[in-house]
Design an enzyme around this catalytic site. Structure first.
Site, PDB file in Angstrom:
ATOM      1  N   SER A 121      -1.823  -7.122  -4.098  1.00  0.00           N
ATOM      2  CA  SER A 121      -2.498  -8.275  -3.485  1.00  0.00           C
ATOM      3  C   SER A 121      -2.081  -9.586  -4.135  1.00  0.00           C
ATOM      4  O   SER A 121      -1.811  -9.655  -5.339  1.00  0.00           O
ATOM      5  CB  SER A 121      -4.013  -8.112  -3.597  1.00  0.00           C
ATOM      6  OG  SER A 121      -4.459  -7.022  -2.830  1.00  0.00           O
ATOM      7  N   SER A 153      -6.569  -4.341 -11.208  1.00  0.00           N
ATOM      8  CA  SER A 153      -7.366  -3.531 -12.128  1.00  0.00           C
ATOM      9  C   SER A 153      -6.485  -3.005 -13.259  1.00  0.00           C
ATOM     10  O   SER A 153      -5.351  -2.575 -13.027  1.00  0.00           O
ATOM     11  CB  SER A 153      -7.995  -2.344 -11.392  1.00  0.00           C
ATOM     12  OG  SER A 153      -8.810  -2.771 -10.340  1.00  0.00           O
ATOM     13  N   GLU A 236      -3.834   6.040  -2.206  1.00  0.00           N
ATOM     14  CA  GLU A 236      -4.922   5.322  -2.863  1.00  0.00           C
ATOM     15  C   GLU A 236      -6.250   5.588  -2.169  1.00  0.00           C
ATOM     16  O   GLU A 236      -7.276   5.829  -2.817  1.00  0.00           O
ATOM     17  CB  GLU A 236      -4.621   3.825  -2.860  1.00  0.00           C
ATOM     18  CG  GLU A 236      -5.739   2.975  -3.452  1.00  0.00           C
ATOM     19  CD  GLU A 236      -5.446   1.486  -3.360  1.00  0.00           C
ATOM     20  OE1 GLU A 236      -5.951   0.745  -4.210  1.00  0.00           O
ATOM     21  OE2 GLU A 236      -4.720   1.068  -2.433  1.00  0.00           O
ATOM     22  N   GLU A 369     -12.644  -4.005   6.792  1.00  0.00           N
ATOM     23  CA  GLU A 369     -12.208  -4.531   8.089  1.00  0.00           C
ATOM     24  C   GLU A 369     -10.824  -4.000   8.456  1.00  0.00           C
ATOM     25  O   GLU A 369     -10.573  -3.575   9.597  1.00  0.00           O
ATOM     26  CB  GLU A 369     -12.191  -6.065   8.056  1.00  0.00           C
ATOM     27  CG  GLU A 369     -13.566  -6.705   7.938  1.00  0.00           C
ATOM     28  CD  GLU A 369     -14.140  -6.661   6.525  1.00  0.00           C
ATOM     29  OE1 GLU A 369     -15.319  -6.985   6.359  1.00  0.00           O
ATOM     30  OE2 GLU A 369     -13.396  -6.308   5.592  1.00  0.00           O
TER      31      GLU A 369
END
Length: 399
Positions: A121, A153, A236, A369
């Protein structure tokens, strides 16, 4: 005359477990030494190929290995600390890595000697990963990478990262991406903490400034990064939503435990809601078993998105119910001190932490979403939304 290799069955797997325990007594063997020996015995991921931590057998036999080793008091590899490596990096390396990459990375990844993070991201490319702008420019046998990643993370503990870049800005966005393994100790890599609503900073933002990555650390072909990234994301979502869980395990177990220890605060209404969520949690657990059985016959597909979506929704509903049930007691919070943990622990903290941390479940691992879009288009076969890459037919996009 060529001998036919006999398949490894349940009894053979159990025999290998016994041999491992006989040669490396968990009571006297160093933890890391035992984990290395377990990997070398093919008992790390039994469905991986021989020599890479596995035996090439169906993955459901892993439950036999894990149960017998746990009963013998053997150490585990602390999977919560190295979940990104186990659930995302390892299957991607197995599918797209070279022989040298598999030999170099899989063993220390599984033993936990090397922690991994995920550089996907970006501030302007979260849900729309194909819009990632981190630039990779080839210079001989190296690539020079510059850009910014966010919500990373474990970046503060990571030795390696899986990295998606933009290697060709002049082609449709899905076709101009290349995927790398990035050394998090390389010059030009800077990790900064992102403090969350929980007070912790398990997430980070990562700045890459002229980071040199050898071409030998590229995963997949140049320009094929979207397809490699999709394989990572499918794994994932299975890792997050489809992980093995005992009956009344996970969030439902914590909330049911709170219910049982606070009889004076029970009401008929909260009891009905708890029972409904218990049933949904059990259905999700059983669906996870079915998903793992399907995985034994192939690679993860879009079905994992439904598991992850349901996991996030249930976690938020359950943690909200627990807080509501406890009333003002549930609003107390133990510690807002900035910490940089090496794992997420939903059950070592109080209900307030669970409630706040669960808010991230619908964002991490793919926003709810976007997952609904994937389910509607790739599972249910509904018409897709208009796309920017109209010059590239949907069926021709790498997956």
């Amino acid at each position: 005359m060529t001998q036919t290799r006999q398949p490894v069955g349940v009894e053979e797997v159990r025999r290998r477990v016994r041999e491992l325990l006989a040669a490396h007594d968990p009571a006297t063997t160093d933890r890391l030494e035992f984990l290395r020996a377990r990997f070398d015995a093919g008992l790390a991921w039994v469905h991986f190929p021989p020599g890479l931590g596995g035996l090439g057998v169906p993955r459901e036999l892993q439950t036999i290995v894990d149960a017998e080793l746990e009963a013998a008091g053997a150490p585990d590899n602390d999977p919560r600390r190295i979940g990104i490596g186990l659930g995302m990096a390892a299957p991607t390396i197995l599918q797209f890595g070279t022989g040298e990459q598999k030999q170099r990375f899989l063993r220390p990844l599984w033993t936990g000697e090397e922690v991994w993070c995920q550089l996907f991201s970006e501030p302007g490319a979260g849900s729309d990963l194909a819009s990632a702008g981190t630039r990779a420019i080839r210079e001989g046998d190296e690539w020079r990478v510059t850009g910014q990643k966010v919500w990373t993370s474990s970046a503060h503990n990571a030795r390696w990262a899986i990295l998606v870049t933009r290697s060709d800005p002049d082609v449709p966005k899905h076709l101009g991406m290349t995927y790398f393994i990035c050394d998090m100790t390389a010059p030009g890599v800077e990790v900064r903490p992102l403090r969350q609503i929980t007070g912790e900073a398990e997430f980070n933002e990562v700045f890459l400034t002229d980071v040199r990555i050898p071409d030998s650390l590229r995963l997949g072909d140049v320009g094929d990064g979207w397809r490699v990234a999709q394989a990572t994301l499918m794994n994932e979502r299975v890792a997050i939503g489809g992980r093995p869980m005992p009956r009344e395990g996970g969030m439902i177990g914590a909330v049911a435990g709170t219910w049982r220890t606070h009889p004076a605060q029970r009401t008929a209404a909260t009891h009905d809601r708890l029972i409904q969520l218990w049933v949904e949690s059990e259905a999700l657990r059983l669906a996870g078993i079915r998903l793992r059985q399907q995985l034994a016959a192939g690679t993860p597909g879009p079905d994992g998105s439904a598991m992850k979506l349901s996991f996030a929704r249930l976690a938020q509903q359950l943690s909200g119910l627990e807080l509501e049930f406890l009333g003002e007691v549930g609003l107390r919070y133990d510690d807002w001190t900035l910490r940089r943990p090496d794992r997420v622990d939903f059950f070592g903290r109080e209900p307030g932490y669970r409630y706040l941390r669960a808010k991230g479940n619908s964002i991490e691992g793919g926003t709810s979403e976007i997952l609904r879009n994937i389910i509607s288009e790739r599972v249910l076969g509904l018409p897709s939304e208009p796309r920017v890459d109209k010059d590239v037919p949907w069926k021709d996009l790498p997956r």
